[in-house]
Design an enzyme around this catalytic site. Structure first.
Site, PDB file in Angstrom:
ATOM      1  N   TYR A 103       0.854  -1.186   0.000  1.00  0.00           N
ATOM      2  CA  TYR A 103       0.000   0.000   0.000  1.00  0.00           C
ATOM      3  C   TYR A 103       0.896   1.245   0.000  1.00  0.00           C
ATOM      4  O   TYR A 103       0.624   2.212  -0.710  1.00  0.00           O
ATOM      5  CB  TYR A 103      -0.922   0.003   1.222  1.00  0.00           C
ATOM      6  CG  TYR A 103      -1.920  -1.119   1.225  1.00  0.00           C
ATOM      7  CD1 TYR A 103      -3.126  -1.012   0.535  1.00  0.00           C
ATOM      8  CD2 TYR A 103      -1.667  -2.303   1.923  1.00  0.00           C
ATOM      9  CE1 TYR A 103      -4.052  -2.043   0.527  1.00  0.00           C
ATOM     10  CE2 TYR A 103      -2.587  -3.348   1.921  1.00  0.00           C
ATOM     11  CZ  TYR A 103      -3.768  -3.213   1.224  1.00  0.00           C
ATOM     12  OH  TYR A 103      -4.677  -4.243   1.225  1.00  0.00           O
ATOM     13  N   ASN A 126     -12.568  -1.059  -5.678  1.00  0.00           N
ATOM     14  CA  ASN A 126     -12.215  -1.416  -7.047  1.00  0.00           C
ATOM     15  C   ASN A 126     -13.397  -2.145  -7.701  1.00  0.00           C
ATOM     16  O   ASN A 126     -13.785  -3.217  -7.246  1.00  0.00           O
ATOM     17  CB  ASN A 126     -10.974  -2.321  -7.038  1.00  0.00           C
ATOM     18  CG  ASN A 126     -10.613  -2.860  -8.402  1.00  0.00           C
ATOM     19  OD1 ASN A 126     -11.149  -2.446  -9.427  1.00  0.00           O
ATOM     20  ND2 ASN A 126      -9.698  -3.807  -8.414  1.00  0.00           N
ATOM     21  N   CYS A 134      -6.120  -5.503  -7.868  1.00  0.00           N
ATOM     22  CA  CYS A 134      -5.957  -5.100  -6.467  1.00  0.00           C
ATOM     23  C   CYS A 134      -5.473  -6.267  -5.609  1.00  0.00           C
ATOM     24  O   CYS A 134      -4.953  -6.058  -4.519  1.00  0.00           O
ATOM     25  CB  CYS A 134      -7.246  -4.494  -5.923  1.00  0.00           C
ATOM     26  SG  CYS A 134      -8.685  -5.560  -5.996  1.00  0.00           S
ATOM     27  N   HIS A 135      -5.598  -7.498  -6.121  1.00  0.00           N
ATOM     28  CA  HIS A 135      -5.096  -8.657  -5.373  1.00  0.00           C
ATOM     29  C   HIS A 135      -3.572  -8.628  -5.265  1.00  0.00           C
ATOM     30  O   HIS A 135      -3.002  -9.313  -4.423  1.00  0.00           O
ATOM     31  CB  HIS A 135      -5.563  -9.971  -6.023  1.00  0.00           C
ATOM     32  CG  HIS A 135      -5.099 -10.161  -7.429  1.00  0.00           C
ATOM     33  ND1 HIS A 135      -5.776  -9.608  -8.507  1.00  0.00           N
ATOM     34  CD2 HIS A 135      -4.031 -10.815  -7.942  1.00  0.00           C
ATOM     35  CE1 HIS A 135      -5.133  -9.933  -9.628  1.00  0.00           C
ATOM     36  NE2 HIS A 135      -4.071 -10.662  -9.310  1.00  0.00           N
ATOM     37  N   GLU A 161      -0.664 -16.565 -10.482  1.00  0.00           N
ATOM     38  CA  GLU A 161       0.252 -15.743 -11.256  1.00  0.00           C
ATOM     39  C   GLU A 161       1.700 -16.189 -11.073  1.00  0.00           C
ATOM     40  O   GLU A 161       2.474 -16.227 -12.027  1.00  0.00           O
ATOM     41  CB  GLU A 161       0.084 -14.267 -10.899  1.00  0.00           C
ATOM     42  CG  GLU A 161      -1.252 -13.721 -11.374  1.00  0.00           C
ATOM     43  CD  GLU A 161      -1.436 -12.236 -11.116  1.00  0.00           C
ATOM     44  OE1 GLU A 161      -0.488 -11.573 -10.633  1.00  0.00           O
ATOM     45  OE2 GLU A 161      -2.543 -11.731 -11.409  1.00  0.00           O
TER      46      GLU A 161
END
Length: 180
Positions: A103, A126, A134-135, A161
């Protein structure tokens, strides 16, 4: 006059995700039907039945993402929010696939180093989960923090990912994630 949008669900390994799209752009992709309805009401979007022309491209794009065939989305989207939220969401789109940012790093990236809590608030609002990643935002200590879809889903997306970078995608059942 309200914008007419189609309200439909997209099948994913994380469950059926509610989506809102007009004939031209996708406005919302989330985890809960109630949140989609609240979003539509807040932004004066009139729900209409059917999937509309963007349902199939969204489904294909998500399928490609979840199978590791794509790392980015080139869908027509419109993120409805405040100027600050849109600034944060643009910064989120610049976090590379398979990587994370804190953040604090996002706050610095947008030139607002004291705005960590506000970054969290923008993440929370979001409207385009997964598409606007945002993950990929975590706490400075490396812990996951929160996620609108739930921490199991956030961990799944991050692991997916990472596996995509390594070339070995695992299915949710192999990792023990809940579909929520």
């Amino acid at each position: 006059m309200p914008i007419q949008v189609y309200f439909f669900k997209v099948k994913t390994p994380l469950g059926d995700l509610p989506a809102l799209a007009s004939d031209r752009v996708i406005y919302y992709l989330g985890y809960r039907v109630e949140d989609a309805r609240t979003f539509a009401s807040r932004h004066h979007l009139a729900l209409q039945p059917g999937e509309g022309p963007l349902a199939a491209p969204l489904s294909r794009a998500l399928a490609a993402y979840f199978t590791g065939q794509t790392k980015d989305f080139s869908l027509p989207i419109q993120a409805l929010g405040t100027p600050f939220q849109r600034l944060v969401w643009q910064a989120l789109r610049e976090i590379p696939y398979g990587q994370t940012a804190s953040y604090q790093a996002i706050a610095r990236a947008i030139g607002r180093p004291q705005a960590c809590r506000a970054i969290g608030g923008a993440n929370h609002h979001n409207p385009l989960s997964i598409i606007i990643p945002c993950h990929r935002v975590i706490r400075a200590d490396g812990s996951l923090g929160g996620y609108g879809g739930g921490l199991a889903q956030k961990k799944y997306l991050l692991d997916l990912e990472q596996a995509g970078l390594e070339g070995s995608l695992a299915k949710p059942s192999e990792k023990g994630y809940d579909k929520a």
